[in-house]
Structures are given as structure tokens and as C-alpha cells.
Design a protein around this motif. Structure first.
Motif, PDB file in Angstrom:
ATOM      1  N   GLN A  44       0.827  -1.212   0.000  1.00 43.88           N
ATOM      2  CA  GLN A  44       0.000   0.000   0.000  1.00 43.88           C
ATOM      3  C   GLN A  44       0.858   1.257   0.000  1.00 43.88           C
ATOM      4  O   GLN A  44       0.516   2.268  -0.613  1.00 43.88           O
ATOM      5  CB  GLN A  44      -0.927  -0.008   1.218  1.00 43.88           C
ATOM      6  CG  GLN A  44      -2.054  -1.025   1.117  1.00 43.88           C
ATOM      7  CD  GLN A  44      -2.889  -1.082   2.390  1.00 43.88           C
ATOM      8  OE1 GLN A  44      -2.464  -0.606   3.446  1.00 43.88           O
ATOM      9  NE2 GLN A  44      -4.064  -1.669   2.303  1.00 43.88           N
ATOM     10  N   ARG A  49      -1.722   2.647  -7.476  1.00 49.87           N
ATOM     11  CA  ARG A  49      -2.916   1.923  -7.910  1.00 49.87           C
ATOM     12  C   ARG A  49      -3.820   2.866  -8.714  1.00 49.87           C
ATOM     13  O   ARG A  49      -4.936   3.183  -8.269  1.00 49.87           O
ATOM     14  CB  ARG A  49      -3.657   1.360  -6.698  1.00 49.87           C
ATOM     15  CG  ARG A  49      -2.842   0.384  -5.861  1.00 49.87           C
ATOM     16  CD  ARG A  49      -3.593  -0.104  -4.637  1.00 49.87           C
ATOM     17  NE  ARG A  49      -3.915   1.000  -3.732  1.00 49.87           N
ATOM     18  CZ  ARG A  49      -3.065   1.510  -2.848  1.00 49.87           C
ATOM     19  NH1 ARG A  49      -1.848   1.040  -2.738  1.00 49.87           N
ATOM     20  NH2 ARG A  49      -3.432   2.496  -2.054  1.00 49.87           N
ATOM     21  N   VAL A  52      -7.595   2.008  -9.219  1.00 48.36           N
ATOM     22  CA  VAL A  52      -8.361   2.046  -7.971  1.00 48.36           C
ATOM     23  C   VAL A  52      -8.526   3.488  -7.506  1.00 48.36           C
ATOM     24  O   VAL A  52      -9.608   3.905  -7.065  1.00 48.36           O
ATOM     25  CB  VAL A  52      -7.664   1.197  -6.892  1.00 48.36           C
ATOM     26  CG1 VAL A  52      -8.391   1.324  -5.557  1.00 48.36           C
ATOM     27  CG2 VAL A  52      -7.592  -0.266  -7.327  1.00 48.36           C
ATOM     28  N   GLU A  53      -7.462   4.258  -7.604  1.00 51.19           N
ATOM     29  CA  GLU A  53      -7.519   5.652  -7.161  1.00 51.19           C
ATOM     30  C   GLU A  53      -8.440   6.498  -8.036  1.00 51.19           C
ATOM     31  O   GLU A  53      -8.889   7.569  -7.620  1.00 51.19           O
ATOM     32  CB  GLU A  53      -6.102   6.233  -7.147  1.00 51.19           C
ATOM     33  CG  GLU A  53      -5.225   5.602  -6.065  1.00 51.19           C
ATOM     34  CD  GLU A  53      -3.745   5.830  -6.281  1.00 51.19           C
ATOM     35  OE1 GLU A  53      -3.391   6.449  -7.309  1.00 51.19           O
ATOM     36  OE2 GLU A  53      -2.946   5.386  -5.433  1.00 51.19           O
ATOM     37  N   ILE A  55     -11.416   5.623  -8.874  1.00 48.48           N
ATOM     38  CA  ILE A  55     -12.799   5.463  -8.404  1.00 48.48           C
ATOM     39  C   ILE A  55     -13.198   6.711  -7.635  1.00 48.48           C
ATOM     40  O   ILE A  55     -12.495   7.148  -6.718  1.00 48.48           O
ATOM     41  CB  ILE A  55     -12.924   4.216  -7.521  1.00 48.48           C
ATOM     42  CG1 ILE A  55     -12.691   2.950  -8.350  1.00 48.48           C
ATOM     43  CG2 ILE A  55     -14.288   4.173  -6.841  1.00 48.48           C
ATOM     44  CD1 ILE A  55     -12.628   1.674  -7.534  1.00 48.48           C
ATOM     45  N   TYR A  58     -19.632   6.588  -5.109  1.00 46.07           N
ATOM     46  CA  TYR A  58     -20.214   5.407  -4.466  1.00 46.07           C
ATOM     47  C   TYR A  58     -21.723   5.462  -4.643  1.00 46.07           C
ATOM     48  O   TYR A  58     -22.377   6.421  -4.223  1.00 46.07           O
ATOM     49  CB  TYR A  58     -19.826   5.382  -2.992  1.00 46.07           C
ATOM     50  CG  TYR A  58     -20.621   4.429  -2.117  1.00 46.07           C
ATOM     51  CD1 TYR A  58     -21.036   3.184  -2.577  1.00 46.07           C
ATOM     52  CD2 TYR A  58     -20.926   4.774  -0.801  1.00 46.07           C
ATOM     53  CE1 TYR A  58     -21.749   2.321  -1.760  1.00 46.07           C
ATOM     54  CE2 TYR A  58     -21.627   3.918   0.028  1.00 46.07           C
ATOM     55  CZ  TYR A  58     -22.039   2.690  -0.450  1.00 46.07           C
ATOM     56  OH  TYR A  58     -22.750   1.835   0.357  1.00 46.07           O
ATOM     57  N   TYR A  78     -18.854   1.083  -6.858  1.00 46.91           N
ATOM     58  CA  TYR A  78     -17.771   2.064  -6.763  1.00 46.91           C
ATOM     59  C   TYR A  78     -17.352   2.409  -8.191  1.00 46.91           C
ATOM     60  O   TYR A  78     -16.837   1.567  -8.920  1.00 46.91           O
ATOM     61  CB  TYR A  78     -16.631   1.511  -5.910  1.00 46.91           C
ATOM     62  CG  TYR A  78     -17.072   1.401  -4.461  1.00 46.91           C
ATOM     63  CD1 TYR A  78     -16.879   2.457  -3.580  1.00 46.91           C
ATOM     64  CD2 TYR A  78     -17.752   0.271  -4.012  1.00 46.91           C
ATOM     65  CE1 TYR A  78     -17.331   2.385  -2.269  1.00 46.91           C
ATOM     66  CE2 TYR A  78     -18.203   0.192  -2.700  1.00 46.91           C
ATOM     67  CZ  TYR A  78     -17.989   1.246  -1.826  1.00 46.91           C
ATOM     68  OH  TYR A  78     -18.452   1.181  -0.535  1.00 46.91           O
ATOM     69  N   THR A  80     -15.968   4.572 -11.604  1.00 48.70           N
ATOM     70  CA  THR A  80     -14.954   5.386 -12.273  1.00 48.70           C
ATOM     71  C   THR A  80     -15.569   6.003 -13.523  1.00 48.70           C
ATOM     72  O   THR A  80     -16.200   5.299 -14.313  1.00 48.70           O
ATOM     73  CB  THR A  80     -13.741   4.534 -12.697  1.00 48.70           C
ATOM     74  OG1 THR A  80     -13.155   3.955 -11.533  1.00 48.70           O
ATOM     75  CG2 THR A  80     -12.703   5.380 -13.423  1.00 48.70           C
ATOM     76  N   VAL A  90     -17.108  -1.289 -10.002  1.00 47.98           N
ATOM     77  CA  VAL A  90     -16.919  -2.556  -9.319  1.00 47.98           C
ATOM     78  C   VAL A  90     -18.007  -2.637  -8.253  1.00 47.98           C
ATOM     79  O   VAL A  90     -18.342  -1.629  -7.619  1.00 47.98           O
ATOM     80  CB  VAL A  90     -15.518  -2.682  -8.704  1.00 47.98           C
ATOM     81  CG1 VAL A  90     -14.488  -2.920  -9.783  1.00 47.98           C
ATOM     82  CG2 VAL A  90     -15.147  -1.439  -7.907  1.00 47.98           C
ATOM     83  N   TYR A  92     -19.789  -4.489  -4.858  1.00 48.12           N
ATOM     84  CA  TYR A  92     -19.552  -5.266  -3.643  1.00 48.12           C
ATOM     85  C   TYR A  92     -20.878  -5.555  -2.936  1.00 48.12           C
ATOM     86  O   TYR A  92     -21.884  -4.887  -3.163  1.00 48.12           O
ATOM     87  CB  TYR A  92     -18.642  -4.495  -2.700  1.00 48.12           C
ATOM     88  CG  TYR A  92     -17.229  -4.308  -3.213  1.00 48.12           C
ATOM     89  CD1 TYR A  92     -16.212  -5.175  -2.823  1.00 48.12           C
ATOM     90  CD2 TYR A  92     -16.916  -3.263  -4.074  1.00 48.12           C
ATOM     91  CE1 TYR A  92     -14.913  -5.003  -3.291  1.00 48.12           C
ATOM     92  CE2 TYR A  92     -15.616  -3.087  -4.543  1.00 48.12           C
ATOM     93  CZ  TYR A  92     -14.615  -3.968  -4.149  1.00 48.12           C
ATOM     94  OH  TYR A  92     -13.337  -3.792  -4.613  1.00 48.12           O
ATOM     95  N   LYS A  97     -14.364  -2.607   4.604  1.00 47.03           N
ATOM     96  CA  LYS A  97     -13.075  -2.969   4.008  1.00 47.03           C
ATOM     97  C   LYS A  97     -13.049  -4.410   3.510  1.00 47.03           C
ATOM     98  O   LYS A  97     -12.381  -4.725   2.523  1.00 47.03           O
ATOM     99  CB  LYS A  97     -11.964  -2.731   5.029  1.00 47.03           C
ATOM    100  CG  LYS A  97     -10.565  -3.017   4.498  1.00 47.03           C
ATOM    101  CD  LYS A  97      -9.513  -2.746   5.552  1.00 47.03           C
ATOM    102  CE  LYS A  97      -8.119  -3.058   5.037  1.00 47.03           C
ATOM    103  NZ  LYS A  97      -7.076  -2.811   6.076  1.00 47.03           N
ATOM    104  N   LEU A 101     -16.273  -8.751  -3.423  1.00 45.25           N
ATOM    105  CA  LEU A 101     -16.424  -8.241  -4.784  1.00 45.25           C
ATOM    106  C   LEU A 101     -17.420  -9.124  -5.523  1.00 45.25           C
ATOM    107  O   LEU A 101     -17.135 -10.287  -5.813  1.00 45.25           O
ATOM    108  CB  LEU A 101     -15.072  -8.241  -5.496  1.00 45.25           C
ATOM    109  CG  LEU A 101     -15.065  -7.827  -6.969  1.00 45.25           C
ATOM    110  CD1 LEU A 101     -15.534  -6.392  -7.136  1.00 45.25           C
ATOM    111  CD2 LEU A 101     -13.677  -8.007  -7.570  1.00 45.25           C
TER     112      LEU A 101
END
Length: 264
Positions: A44, A49, A52-53, A55, A58, A78, A80, A90, A92, A97, A101
Motif C-alpha cells: 500500500q 494503484r 483504484v484511485e 474510483i 459510491y 464504486y 470510475t 466494481v 460489492y 473494508k 467483490l
């Protein structure tokens, strides 16, 4: 986010509304070891990423299996923004956390949807009702930002595949992917699912619906929501039975019609 106004982009990035919906299925396997935790923490810090960043939004809504309106579940998206007419999400089963998925959704504009061939349109569902009914929400966003975002989404179309069917008490991502659909009218969504969502997120769907009354929703484009015409599409094995039936509902192959699914 290149295609949304800067003020909306910032609001999407700083909005809250998470950590109140844990995963819906237990997870087999041993607890994470200290070694793996250390590797995770190091990765991390060191690795970038970018996907991912990217995104930035929500969304919380509901899906059901194409051909099986009884198989309903909450879906945490989530999102983009790729450009003005294409988004990807994506999905969930929760917003913590350790959420599982479940799948992916591709979201395109009405203009792009109308360029698709008829057989491709059968895979896509509309978002007009989800937005106007208040069943699709952006948890934590202020009302102004919510209105701006939903004005962008209301006339879009989504293609959604779920790969982990946590609603069927499967503790691992077993089986084959399932094509999902979105609700299109009153009386389709299980009110208990909606009430539970509203309680956890501390929102009122009916109030949200009223605030969105002036959002302009176009008539649903021809070819979308094929399940309403009895055109149910699911993947199936060459040999063996399917995974996605619910109760007495059959498992359908591509473009196979069912007399029981012609109307919502």
C-alpha cells in the motif's frame, strides 16, 4: 474525473456513507497471517494503484437475476468515470473494508446505447426508474451533488455481471457469472430490502424521490430491459445444471423466452 465539474468531483471524493454494511456471507479460510499483513501494508505504501484511485463515486442500489425477479440483492457500486458517456463500476455486497467483490457494471449514455445491435441491447438495463424512484442513491453526498450526479445517470444504461452470488449463501465465488437487471416499476423491489437499506444508511427513499421529481427522464430506449419482453439471457453450462434458478424459476440460455417472464 475529467468529465464532471470540478466542484462535483470534489464532493464525490470527500462524500461519506460507508462502514455500515458488512459482507453478507461468511468467508472460509485461515485468518490473515502477520507476514501477509506486513506485505499488504508495504504494498500500500510503495505501489501505485491508478485504476483504484480513479474510483470517485459510491452508488447504492438493487439488482435481480435476469429471469428471476425473486433473486434480489443490494449492490454497492464504486464508480470510475472514463469519459462523458462511459463509466465503469466494481460492485460489492457491502461497504466495509472486507466486502466481497460481487461483479462489475458498465454504464453508457443513451446515445451510445442506441448504436448497439439488437442482440447486444438485450444485455442492458435502463436507469430511469432507479434514479426517479430514489432506489439508487449516492450515500453521503449533499443534495446538490446528488442531484447533479443523478442528472448524469438517469438516462444511462447498464450491463451488469455478478460473479460472486453472496445472496445464495455461497461462501466462495462458485458457479458461473450471472447477468443482472435493474428494477423498472413500482411493486418489483422487495420493500423489506429497501427498508433495511434506508435504516442502515439513515436515508428516506421517499424524500429522495421527491427531491428528484424535476430530473428529466427520457422514455426508455427500445431494446433495453429485455426481461420484460420475456427475452431472458443467462449463461449456462454445456453439461450440468445452472446455478441461478430461484424456487421454481428455470435457468435460461441466451435469448430463451419464458411465458412467465413476459411482464414484470
Amino acid at each position: 474525473m475529467k468529465s464532471l465539474p470540478l466542484n462535483l468531483a470534489v464532493l464525490l471524493l470527500v462524500g461519506c456513507g460507508a462502514n455500515n454494511t458488512p459482507p453478507q456471507a461468511p468467508l472460509p479460510g485461515k485468518d490473515t497471517s502477520a507476514t501477509l499483513s506486513t506485505l499488504e501494508t508495504g504494498a500500500q505504501v510503495i505501489q501505485s494503484r491508478p485504476p483504484v484511485e480513479a474510483i470517485s463515486a459510491y452508488l447504492d442500489g438493487f439488482h435481480f437475476y435476469s429471469g428471476d425477479k425473486n433473486g434480489q440483492m443490494e449492490a454497492h457500486h464504486y464508480v470510475t468515470v472514463l469519459n462523458e458517456e462511459v463509466m465503469q463500476a466494481v460492485i460489492y455486497d457491502g461497504n466495509t473494508k472486507d466486502a466481497r467483490l460481487m461483479g462489475v457494471e458498465y454504464i453508457i449514455s443513451e446515445r451510445l446505447f442506441n448504436t448497439l445491435p439488437p442482440e447486444e441491447k438485450q444485455l442492458w438495463h435502463s436507469h430511469q426508474y432507479e434514479v426517479k424512484s430514489g432506489s439508487l442513491v449516492a450515500p453521503g453526498l449533499p443534495a446538490v451533488a446528488d442531484k447533479a450526479l443523478m442528472n448524469k445517470i438517469v438516462n444511462t444504461y447498464g450491463k451488469t455481471w455478478h460473479t460472486w452470488h453472496t445472496d445464495r449463501d455461497k461462501t466462495l465465488p462458485l458457479g458461473i457469472p450471472a447477468l443482472m437487471m435493474g428494477f423498472t416499476g413500482e411493486g418489483q423491489l422487495d420493500p423489506a430490502l429497501l427498508a433495511d437499506r434506508d435504516r442502515r444508511l439513515k436515508i428516506d427513499t421517499q424524500e429522495i424521490k421527491a427531491r428528484r421529481a424535476d430530473i428529466l427522464a427520457h422514455p426508455v430506449a427500445e431494446g433495453a430491459n429485455a426481461w420484460q419482453r420475456g427475452e431472458v439471457i443467462q449463461l449456462k453450462r454445456v453439461q450440468g445444471s445452472g446455478e441461478h434458478g430461484h424456487g421454481d424459476t428455470a435457468h435460461f440460455g441466451a435469448s430463451e423466452k419464458s411465458e412467465n417472464q413476459k411482464q414484470p
